[in-house]
Design an enzyme around this catalytic site. Sequence first.
Site, PDB file in Angstrom:
ATOM      1  N   ARG A  15       0.835  -1.210   0.000  1.00 45.45           N
ATOM      2  CA  ARG A  15       0.000   0.000   0.000  1.00 45.45           C
ATOM      3  C   ARG A  15       0.878   1.273   0.000  1.00 45.45           C
ATOM      4  NH1 ARG A  15      -0.624   4.679   2.534  1.00 45.45           N
ATOM      5  NH2 ARG A  15      -0.164   3.642   4.501  1.00 45.45           N
ATOM      6  N   ASP A  16       1.521   1.559   1.118  1.00 37.64           N
ATOM      7  CA  ASP A  16       2.322   2.786   1.203  1.00 37.64           C
ATOM      8  C   ASP A  16       3.456   2.733   0.186  1.00 37.64           C
ATOM      9  OD1 ASP A  16       2.897   5.280   2.205  1.00 37.64           O
ATOM     10  OD2 ASP A  16       3.456   4.630   4.202  1.00 37.64           O
ATOM     11  N   HIS A 207       5.322   4.441  12.740  1.00 36.58           N
ATOM     12  CA  HIS A 207       5.421   4.359  11.275  1.00 36.58           C
ATOM     13  C   HIS A 207       6.407   5.442  10.839  1.00 36.58           C
ATOM     14  CE1 HIS A 207       3.292   4.055   7.195  1.00 36.58           C
ATOM     15  NE2 HIS A 207       3.900   5.218   7.081  1.00 36.58           N
ATOM     16  N   HIS A 209       9.259   7.031   8.031  1.00 32.41           N
ATOM     17  CA  HIS A 209       9.852   7.105   6.699  1.00 32.41           C
ATOM     18  C   HIS A 209      11.315   7.470   6.879  1.00 32.41           C
ATOM     19  CE1 HIS A 209       6.325   6.794   3.943  1.00 32.41           C
ATOM     20  NE2 HIS A 209       5.718   6.890   5.114  1.00 32.41           N
ATOM     21  N   CYS A 240       4.414   9.276   0.063  1.00 33.20           N
ATOM     22  CA  CYS A 240       3.025   9.726   0.068  1.00 33.20           C
ATOM     23  C   CYS A 240       2.825  10.691  -1.089  1.00 33.20           C
ATOM     24  CB  CYS A 240       2.674  10.423   1.378  1.00 33.20           C
ATOM     25  SG  CYS A 240       1.006  11.083   1.357  1.00 33.20           S
ATOM     26  N   ASN A 249       9.255   4.288   3.219  1.00 36.30           N
ATOM     27  CA  ASN A 249       9.213   3.846   4.615  1.00 36.30           C
ATOM     28  C   ASN A 249      10.566   3.267   4.992  1.00 36.30           C
ATOM     29  OD1 ASN A 249       6.434   3.123   3.237  1.00 36.30           O
ATOM     30  ND2 ASN A 249       6.016   3.564   5.371  1.00 36.30           N
TER      31      ASN A 249
HETATM   32  N1  COA Z   1     -13.731   4.707  -2.482  1.00 30.69           N
HETATM   33  C1  COA Z   1     -14.343   4.890  -3.672  1.00 30.69           C
HETATM   34  N2  COA Z   1     -15.133   5.946  -3.943  1.00 30.69           N
HETATM   35  C2  COA Z   1     -15.321   6.848  -2.951  1.00 30.69           C
HETATM   36  C3  COA Z   1     -14.700   6.697  -1.697  1.00 30.69           C
HETATM   37  C4  COA Z   1     -13.880   5.580  -1.473  1.00 30.69           C
HETATM   38  N3  COA Z   1     -13.262   5.371  -0.294  1.00 30.69           N
HETATM   39  N4  COA Z   1     -15.074   7.734  -0.933  1.00 30.69           N
HETATM   40  C5  COA Z   1     -15.885   8.496  -1.650  1.00 30.69           C
HETATM   41  N5  COA Z   1     -16.051   7.959  -2.880  1.00 30.69           N
HETATM   42  C6  COA Z   1     -16.875   8.461  -3.966  1.00 30.69           C
HETATM   43  C7  COA Z   1     -18.238   8.873  -3.451  1.00 30.69           C
HETATM   44  O1  COA Z   1     -19.088   7.749  -3.438  1.00 30.69           O
HETATM   45  C8  COA Z   1     -18.637   9.894  -4.466  1.00 30.69           C
HETATM   46  O2  COA Z   1     -19.076   9.257  -5.626  1.00 30.69           O
HETATM   47  P1  COA Z   1     -20.247   9.844  -6.524  1.00 30.69           P
HETATM   48  O3  COA Z   1     -19.728  11.138  -7.033  1.00 30.69           O
HETATM   49  O4  COA Z   1     -20.431   8.807  -7.572  1.00 30.69           O
HETATM   50  O5  COA Z   1     -21.404   9.992  -5.582  1.00 30.69           O
HETATM   51  C9  COA Z   1     -17.327  10.588  -4.801  1.00 30.69           C
HETATM   52  O6  COA Z   1     -16.304   9.661  -4.444  1.00 30.69           O
HETATM   53  C10 COA Z   1     -17.099  11.882  -4.063  1.00 30.69           C
HETATM   54  O7  COA Z   1     -17.248  11.661  -2.662  1.00 30.69           O
HETATM   55  P2  COA Z   1     -16.577  12.614  -1.596  1.00 30.69           P
HETATM   56  O8  COA Z   1     -16.884  12.097  -0.243  1.00 30.69           O
HETATM   57  O9  COA Z   1     -16.957  14.045  -1.909  1.00 30.69           O
HETATM   58  O10 COA Z   1     -15.034  12.369  -1.860  1.00 30.69           O
HETATM   59  P3  COA Z   1     -13.895  13.383  -2.298  1.00 30.69           P
HETATM   60  O11 COA Z   1     -13.907  13.560  -3.748  1.00 30.69           O
HETATM   61  O12 COA Z   1     -13.916  14.580  -1.408  1.00 30.69           O
HETATM   62  O13 COA Z   1     -12.594  12.516  -1.935  1.00 30.69           O
HETATM   63  C11 COA Z   1     -11.557  10.859  -0.549  1.00 30.69           C
HETATM   64  C12 COA Z   1     -12.347  12.136  -0.589  1.00 30.69           C
HETATM   65  C13 COA Z   1     -11.169  10.621   0.900  1.00 30.69           C
HETATM   66  C14 COA Z   1     -12.423   9.715  -1.037  1.00 30.69           C
HETATM   67  C15 COA Z   1     -10.318  10.973  -1.465  1.00 30.69           C
HETATM   68  O14 COA Z   1      -9.664  12.179  -1.205  1.00 30.69           O
HETATM   69  C16 COA Z   1      -9.348   9.846  -1.256  1.00 30.69           C
HETATM   70  O15 COA Z   1      -9.617   8.720  -1.627  1.00 30.69           O
HETATM   71  N6  COA Z   1      -8.191  10.103  -0.625  1.00 30.69           N
HETATM   72  C17 COA Z   1      -7.239   9.051  -0.301  1.00 30.69           C
HETATM   73  C18 COA Z   1      -5.868   9.593  -0.295  1.00 30.69           C
HETATM   74  C19 COA Z   1      -4.853   8.529   0.012  1.00 30.69           C
HETATM   75  O16 COA Z   1      -4.999   7.358  -0.234  1.00 30.69           O
HETATM   76  N7  COA Z   1      -3.736   8.982   0.564  1.00 30.69           N
HETATM   77  C20 COA Z   1      -2.639   8.150   0.854  1.00 30.69           C
HETATM   78  C21 COA Z   1      -2.799   7.394   2.096  1.00 30.69           C
HETATM   79  S1  COA Z   1      -2.090   8.226   3.491  1.00 30.69           S
HETATM   80 ZN    ZN Z   2       3.608   6.351   5.320  1.00 34.47          ZN
END
Ligand code: COA
Ligand code: ZN
Length: 305
Positions: A15-16, A207, A209, A240, A249
Site C-alpha cells: 500500500r504505502d 510508522h 519514513h 506519500c 518507509n
Molecule cells: N472509495 C471509492 N469511492 C469513494 C470513496 C472511497 N473510499 N469515498 C468516496 N467515494 C466516492 C463517493 O461515493 C462519491 O461518488 P459519486 O460522485 O459517484 O457519488 C465521490 O467519491 C465523491 O465523494 P466525496 O466524499 O466528496 O469524496 P472526495 O472527492 O472529497 O474525496 C476521498 C475524498 C477521501 C475519497 C479521497 O480524497 C481519497 O480517496 N483520498 C485518499 C488519499 C490517500 O490514499 N492517501 C494516501 C494514504 S495516506
Molecule cells: Zn507512510
Amino acid sequence: MQLPSRVQVTEVGPRDGLQSEPAFIPTERKVALIEALAAAGVPRIEATSFVHPRAVPQMADAEAVLASIRRRPGTRYTALVPNARGAERALAARADELNVVVSSTEAMSQANVRMSVAESIAACAAVVRLAEAAHVPVACAVTTCFGCPYEGPVAPQRVLDVVARLVDAGVAEITLADTIGVANPRQVEQLVQAVQARWPQLPLGLHFHDTRGLGLANVLAGLQNGVTRYDASVAGVGACPFAPGATGNITTEDLVYLLHELDITTGIDLAALLDAARLMREVVGHEVPSRLLRAGPRPVVPAQP
Ligand code: COA
Ligand code: ZN
C-alpha cells in the site's frame, strides 16, 4: 539496554510502498508480492487501500487484490480506508482489519482526504461503527505527527488532542506516523511517553519514513520506550503522493535485521523476506533503498577445524 523480547512488524509495502509508483502494477504482481511476504512469516500486511481511484489510481484494484490472495492462516490482511465508503468496500472484500488515516494538521488533511481534521475524525468514528457490526478491528494512523510539509513542526499537544478524539471514537490501536521523515529519536521518545502516560493500555505503533536516514534510529527510540509495533515497507519503496518530498518507509528487511540482531523475535524468516524484497524490486523495476538487498545478511563464517 531494556528492549522488548517480541515485536510485530506490519508490512505496508503493497500500500504505502506501491501507491506512488507511476506505472500501474498488474493485480497479479501485487498478489504475488503479498503472498511472498506472507510466506516469509510477516504477521500483518497492509494489502491495499480502499480510496477513491482518482486520488490513487495505483490502488484502483483493491477489491481484486483482496479477492485474489491465497490467505495464509495466521496472517492478518489489513486495508487502509479514509471514510465510510472505503470501509464498506473493505468489509465487503473481507479485510481482517481496517486502518483509518487521520492527519494531525489541517493542511495535510485537506491535501490527503479533502476533509478538515474534525471531519476526518468523524469519518473515522463512522468507520468504527461499520466495522464493529462486522467484528473487524479498526486501527488509526495519525499522519504528520512530527512535522507537516505544509505547516512545519507539529507540537505534541496537537497530536495528543487528535489521539484523544480517536480514542473516544473507539479505535483499537493508534499508529504515530512520521509521514515526511523529520522525526528524531528524542522527539519520538517524548511523544511516545506522552501517549503512554495518558493511555497506558492503548496499543501503540510507529510508522517511520527514512527520508533523512533516521528511520531505524527512531525505531530504537521506540523500542527503548517499550513500543512493540512497527510499520515498514519491503525493499524500502514508497512515498506519500500528497506530501511533497516524501520518500520510502523504513525497509522491512533492514528493520528485521536490526530486530534479530537485538535478539527480538519477529516470526519472520529473513532469507524468505529477502526473496520478497527482490520480487518487489523486480515489480517496481527500479533501484530501491534496501541496505540488506545490497549487502546481504551477516556473512556466515565456516567454523575452523
Ligand atoms: N472509495 C471509492 N469511492 C469513494 C470513496 C472511497 N473510499 N469515498 C468516496 N467515494 C466516492 C463517493 O461515493 C462519491 O461518488 P459519486 O460522485 O459517484 O457519488 C465521490 O467519491 C465523491 O465523494 P466525496 O466524499 O466528496 O469524496 P472526495 O472527492 O472529497 O474525496 C476521498 C475524498 C477521501 C475519497 C479521497 O480524497 C481519497 O480517496 N483520498 C485518499 C488519499 C490517500 O490514499 N492517501 C494516501 C494514504 S495516506
Ligand atoms: Zn507512510
